[in-house]
Motif scaffolding. Structure first.
Motif, PDB file in Angstrom:
ATOM      1  N   THR A  26       0.961  -1.300   0.233  1.00  0.00           N
ATOM      2  CA  THR A  26       0.367  -0.189  -0.200  1.00  0.00           C
ATOM      3  C   THR A  26       0.950   1.629  -0.091  1.00  0.00           C
ATOM      4  OG1 THR A  26       0.383  -0.009   2.627  1.00  0.00           O
ATOM      5  CG2 THR A  26      -1.845  -1.221   1.203  1.00  0.00           C
ATOM      6  N   GLU A  27       0.437   2.280  -0.081  1.00  0.00           N
ATOM      7  CA  GLU A  27       0.281   4.011   0.060  1.00  0.00           C
ATOM      8  C   GLU A  27       1.493   3.725   1.070  1.00  0.00           C
ATOM      9  OE1 GLU A  27      -0.561   8.452   0.093  1.00  0.00           O
ATOM     10  OE2 GLU A  27      -1.260   7.185  -1.402  1.00  0.00           O
ATOM     11  N   ALA A  28       0.917   3.693   2.656  1.00  0.00           N
ATOM     12  CA  ALA A  28       1.364   3.425   3.448  1.00  0.00           C
ATOM     13  C   ALA A  28       3.152   1.837   3.419  1.00  0.00           C
ATOM     14  CB  ALA A  28       0.907   3.529   4.979  1.00  0.00           C
ATOM     15  N   ASP A  29       2.683   1.335   2.990  1.00  0.00           N
ATOM     16  CA  ASP A  29       3.724   0.238   3.293  1.00  0.00           C
ATOM     17  C   ASP A  29       5.641   1.603   2.465  1.00  0.00           C
ATOM     18  OD1 ASP A  29       2.454  -1.513   3.941  1.00  0.00           O
ATOM     19  OD2 ASP A  29       1.698  -2.586   2.875  1.00  0.00           O
ATOM     20  N   ALA A  30       4.731   1.461   1.767  1.00  0.00           N
ATOM     21  CA  ALA A  30       6.048   2.029   0.526  1.00  0.00           C
ATOM     22  C   ALA A  30       6.912   3.121   1.873  1.00  0.00           C
ATOM     23  CB  ALA A  30       5.169   3.085  -0.857  1.00  0.00           C
ATOM     24  N   ALA A  84       6.500   3.572   5.016  1.00  0.00           N
ATOM     25  CA  ALA A  84       7.524   3.120   6.202  1.00  0.00           C
ATOM     26  C   ALA A  84       8.914   2.636   5.169  1.00  0.00           C
ATOM     27  CB  ALA A  84       6.413   2.164   6.403  1.00  0.00           C
ATOM     28  N   TRP A  85       8.647   2.091   4.342  1.00  0.00           N
ATOM     29  CA  TRP A  85      10.169   0.992   3.563  1.00  0.00           C
ATOM     30  C   TRP A  85      10.957   2.643   2.925  1.00  0.00           C
ATOM     31  CZ3 TRP A  85      11.499  -3.935   2.871  1.00  0.00           C
ATOM     32  CH2 TRP A  85      12.787  -3.507   2.176  1.00  0.00           C
ATOM     33  N   ILE A  86      10.329   3.301   2.343  1.00  0.00           N
ATOM     34  CA  ILE A  86      11.186   4.621   1.405  1.00  0.00           C
ATOM     35  C   ILE A  86      12.132   5.240   2.313  1.00  0.00           C
ATOM     36  CG2 ILE A  86      11.445   6.791  -0.225  1.00  0.00           C
ATOM     37  CD1 ILE A  86       9.470   5.205  -1.468  1.00  0.00           C
ATOM     38  N   GLY A  87      10.871   5.525   3.704  1.00  0.00           N
ATOM     39  CA  GLY A  87      11.702   6.521   4.866  1.00  0.00           C
ATOM     40  C   GLY A  87      12.747   6.393   6.286  1.00  0.00           C
ATOM     41  N   ASP A  88      12.055   4.733   6.019  1.00  0.00           N
ATOM     42  CA  ASP A  88      13.402   3.916   7.115  1.00  0.00           C
ATOM     43  C   ASP A  88      14.580   3.996   6.099  1.00  0.00           C
ATOM     44  OD1 ASP A  88      11.553   3.639   8.839  1.00  0.00           O
ATOM     45  OD2 ASP A  88      10.921   1.575   8.531  1.00  0.00           O
ATOM     46  N   LEU A  89      14.509   3.623   4.688  1.00  0.00           N
ATOM     47  CA  LEU A  89      16.132   3.912   3.931  1.00  0.00           C
ATOM     48  C   LEU A  89      16.209   4.938   3.994  1.00  0.00           C
ATOM     49  CD1 LEU A  89      15.287   0.526   1.337  1.00  0.00           C
ATOM     50  CD2 LEU A  89      16.215   0.958   3.433  1.00  0.00           C
ATOM     51  N   LEU A  90      15.814   6.128   3.720  1.00  0.00           N
ATOM     52  CA  LEU A  90      16.236   7.303   4.079  1.00  0.00           C
ATOM     53  C   LEU A  90      16.406   8.095   5.290  1.00  0.00           C
ATOM     54  CD1 LEU A  90      16.246   9.895   2.191  1.00  0.00           C
ATOM     55  CD2 LEU A  90      14.142  10.014   3.126  1.00  0.00           C
ATOM     56  N   GLU A  91      15.756   7.447   6.052  1.00  0.00           N
ATOM     57  CA  GLU A  91      16.663   8.070   8.066  1.00  0.00           C
ATOM     58  C   GLU A  91      17.790   6.426   8.226  1.00  0.00           C
ATOM     59  OE1 GLU A  91      15.487   8.662  12.677  1.00  0.00           O
ATOM     60  OE2 GLU A  91      13.620   7.934  10.564  1.00  0.00           O
ATOM     61  N   TRP A  92      18.333   5.747   8.175  1.00  0.00           N
ATOM     62  CA  TRP A  92      18.839   4.917   8.684  1.00  0.00           C
ATOM     63  C   TRP A  92      19.492   4.589   7.735  1.00  0.00           C
ATOM     64  CZ3 TRP A  92      18.767   4.820  13.960  1.00  0.00           C
ATOM     65  CH2 TRP A  92      17.260   5.343  13.813  1.00  0.00           C
ATOM     66  N   ASN A  93      19.890   4.135   6.173  1.00  0.00           N
ATOM     67  CA  ASN A  93      20.758   4.196   5.150  1.00  0.00           C
ATOM     68  C   ASN A  93      21.551   5.638   4.229  1.00  0.00           C
ATOM     69  OD1 ASN A  93      22.282   4.003   2.379  1.00  0.00           O
ATOM     70  ND2 ASN A  93      22.146   1.312   3.739  1.00  0.00           N
ATOM     71  N   LEU A  94      20.472   5.750   3.418  1.00  0.00           N
ATOM     72  CA  LEU A  94      20.671   7.466   2.800  1.00  0.00           C
ATOM     73  C   LEU A  94      21.441   8.455   3.903  1.00  0.00           C
ATOM     74  CD1 LEU A  94      20.998   7.360  -0.174  1.00  0.00           C
ATOM     75  CD2 LEU A  94      20.125   5.556   0.604  1.00  0.00           C
ATOM     76  N   LYS A 132       5.011   2.425 -10.210  1.00  0.00           N
ATOM     77  CA  LYS A 132       5.391   0.936 -11.040  1.00  0.00           C
ATOM     78  C   LYS A 132       4.763   0.336 -10.480  1.00  0.00           C
ATOM     79  CE  LYS A 132       8.243   4.151 -14.195  1.00  0.00           C
ATOM     80  NZ  LYS A 132      10.203   4.217 -14.326  1.00  0.00           N
ATOM     81  N   ALA A 133       5.818  -0.555  -9.206  1.00  0.00           N
ATOM     82  CA  ALA A 133       5.853  -1.460  -8.899  1.00  0.00           C
ATOM     83  C   ALA A 133       4.472  -2.444  -7.850  1.00  0.00           C
ATOM     84  CB  ALA A 133       7.146  -2.010  -8.391  1.00  0.00           C
ATOM     85  N   VAL A 134       3.866  -1.015  -7.371  1.00  0.00           N
ATOM     86  CA  VAL A 134       2.627  -1.183  -6.397  1.00  0.00           C
ATOM     87  C   VAL A 134       1.546  -2.234  -7.166  1.00  0.00           C
ATOM     88  CG1 VAL A 134       1.482  -0.688  -4.568  1.00  0.00           C
ATOM     89  CG2 VAL A 134       3.899  -0.249  -4.379  1.00  0.00           C
ATOM     90  N   PRO A 135       1.244  -1.467  -8.179  1.00  0.00           N
ATOM     91  CA  PRO A 135       1.179   0.346  -8.373  1.00  0.00           C
ATOM     92  C   PRO A 135       0.051   1.209  -7.259  1.00  0.00           C
ATOM     93  CG  PRO A 135      -0.261  -1.105  -9.789  1.00  0.00           C
ATOM     94  CD  PRO A 135       0.039  -2.023  -8.651  1.00  0.00           C
ATOM     95  N   LEU A 136       1.146   1.856  -7.704  1.00  0.00           N
ATOM     96  CA  LEU A 136       0.342   3.173  -7.502  1.00  0.00           C
ATOM     97  C   LEU A 136       0.015   4.354  -7.812  1.00  0.00           C
ATOM     98  CD1 LEU A 136       2.268   4.178  -3.987  1.00  0.00           C
ATOM     99  CD2 LEU A 136       0.259   2.473  -3.917  1.00  0.00           C
ATOM    100  N   GLY A 137      -0.998   4.849  -7.716  1.00  0.00           N
ATOM    101  CA  GLY A 137      -1.470   6.245  -8.671  1.00  0.00           C
ATOM    102  C   GLY A 137      -0.709   7.529  -8.267  1.00  0.00           C
ATOM    103  N   GLN A 162       2.686  12.425  -5.668  1.00  0.00           N
ATOM    104  CA  GLN A 162       2.878  13.341  -4.528  1.00  0.00           C
ATOM    105  C   GLN A 162       2.951  13.549  -3.091  1.00  0.00           C
ATOM    106  OE1 GLN A 162       4.152  16.235  -6.503  1.00  0.00           O
ATOM    107  NE2 GLN A 162       4.386  13.818  -8.090  1.00  0.00           N
ATOM    108  N   ARG A 163       1.567  12.064  -3.200  1.00  0.00           N
ATOM    109  CA  ARG A 163       1.259  12.467  -0.956  1.00  0.00           C
ATOM    110  C   ARG A 163       2.525  11.676  -0.774  1.00  0.00           C
ATOM    111  NH1 ARG A 163      -3.745  11.041  -2.868  1.00  0.00           N
ATOM    112  NH2 ARG A 163      -3.089   8.832  -2.480  1.00  0.00           N
ATOM    113  N   LEU A 164       2.976  10.732  -1.542  1.00  0.00           N
ATOM    114  CA  LEU A 164       4.509  10.050  -0.599  1.00  0.00           C
ATOM    115  C   LEU A 164       5.895  11.352  -0.844  1.00  0.00           C
ATOM    116  CD1 LEU A 164       4.238   6.659  -2.027  1.00  0.00           C
ATOM    117  CD2 LEU A 164       4.277   6.762   0.137  1.00  0.00           C
ATOM    118  N   LEU A 165       5.672  12.335  -1.958  1.00  0.00           N
ATOM    119  CA  LEU A 165       7.326  12.398  -2.036  1.00  0.00           C
ATOM    120  C   LEU A 165       6.550  14.124  -0.861  1.00  0.00           C
ATOM    121  CD1 LEU A 165       7.086  12.920  -5.934  1.00  0.00           C
ATOM    122  CD2 LEU A 165       8.967  11.932  -4.476  1.00  0.00           C
ATOM    123  N   ALA A 166       5.682  14.819  -0.446  1.00  0.00           N
ATOM    124  CA  ALA A 166       5.515  15.571   0.384  1.00  0.00           C
ATOM    125  C   ALA A 166       5.300  15.402   1.166  1.00  0.00           C
ATOM    126  CB  ALA A 166       3.804  16.076   0.417  1.00  0.00           C
TER     127      ALA A 166
END
Length: 244
Positions: A55-59, A61-71, A185-190, A195-199
């Motif tokens: 889901t959008e929420a899963d995405a 969480a996944w991207i946010g965790d990598l952004l904070e703890w890896n990047l 593309k992969a989930v997929p999401l609209g 844009q909500r995720l990017l915001a």
């Protein structure tokens, strides 16, 4: 009337000459940069395949965790230090950090990704007049053995005199945008979900950029076992849209 109308615009262009580093930074952070970033998901595609990201929420969480703890705790601090090393003409430090980053790639796909993108970035910069016009930069970049993507990207940011704080924020943003588009593309999401995720994720980038800029090397860490597992599993995934 026409000449009078054009006069203010001419003054505006002259007064905006100091914006060139920002324009160059936008070019570096653009998804149009021909380095192939859009072909990689960094394990996100396997996370979708396995049902971890549905889901959008899963995405988020996944991207946010990598952004904070890896990047923000490894790749971005390393890139910021390379930016300083390029500026200080400390090519030995640039090479050391390049080797450290290559050694930190846990899987064959992650290493191949940064090597391919680094090669493409170095090739692009060597061909750009705006880059070659700065004495010594082309030769210095091409002298790096197997330049990874942060190495080539930081060379451009240093050559174009981009402020470190802005460079780190843009680097984090470019990675985030690529991950979000992979999720779309992969989930997929609209597109609206993207844009909500990017915001949402973008709002967290300023403090993470500050963290990356001030985190001492002794505290750098890319300990994200979920990413390593996802990437290694992706290498044998049966159907794939992305190269990582």
């Amino acid at each position: 009337m026409i000449a009078a109308d054009r006069a203010p615009a001419s003054r505006e262009v002259t007064s905006g000459a100091g914006l060139l580093p920002l324009v160059r930074l936008l070019q570096l952070a653009s998804p149009a940069l021909p380095v192939g970033a859009y072909t990689y998901s960094q394990g996100l595609e396997w996370a979708v395949e396995s049902g971890t990201v549905r889901t959008e929420a899963d995405a988020a969480a996944w991207i946010g965790d990598l952004l904070e703890w890896n990047l923000a705790r490894f790749e971005a601090p390393l890139m910021a230090c390379q930016l300083g090393a390029w500026t200080a003409a400390d090519d030995g430090e640039v090479a050391r950090l390049n080797e450290d980053f290559l050694a930190s790639r846990e899987t064959a796909e992650l290493r191949a990704e940064t090597v391919q993108m680094g090669w493409s970035m170095a090739k692009l910069l060597a061909e750009l007049d705006a880059f070659a016009a700065l004495p010594g930069w082309r030769a210095r970049l091409l002298a790096v053995d197997t330049p990874c993507f942060p190495t080539a990207w930081s060379a451009a940011a240093a050559a174009w005199q981009v402020a470190p704080e802005q460079a780190v924020a843009a680097y984090l943003w470019a990675w985030t945008e690529n991950q979000v588009m992979a999720a779309v593309k992969a989930v997929p999401l609209g597109q609206s979900a993207g844009q909500r995720l990017l915001a949402t994720l973008g709002a967290g980038i300023p403090p993470l950029a500050q963290l990356a800029l001030h985190l001492p090397e002794a505290r750098w860490s890319n300990y994200t076992p979920g990413l390593a597992i996802a990437s290694s599993r992706h290498e044998t995934q049966y159907t794939r849209l992305f190269r990582s």
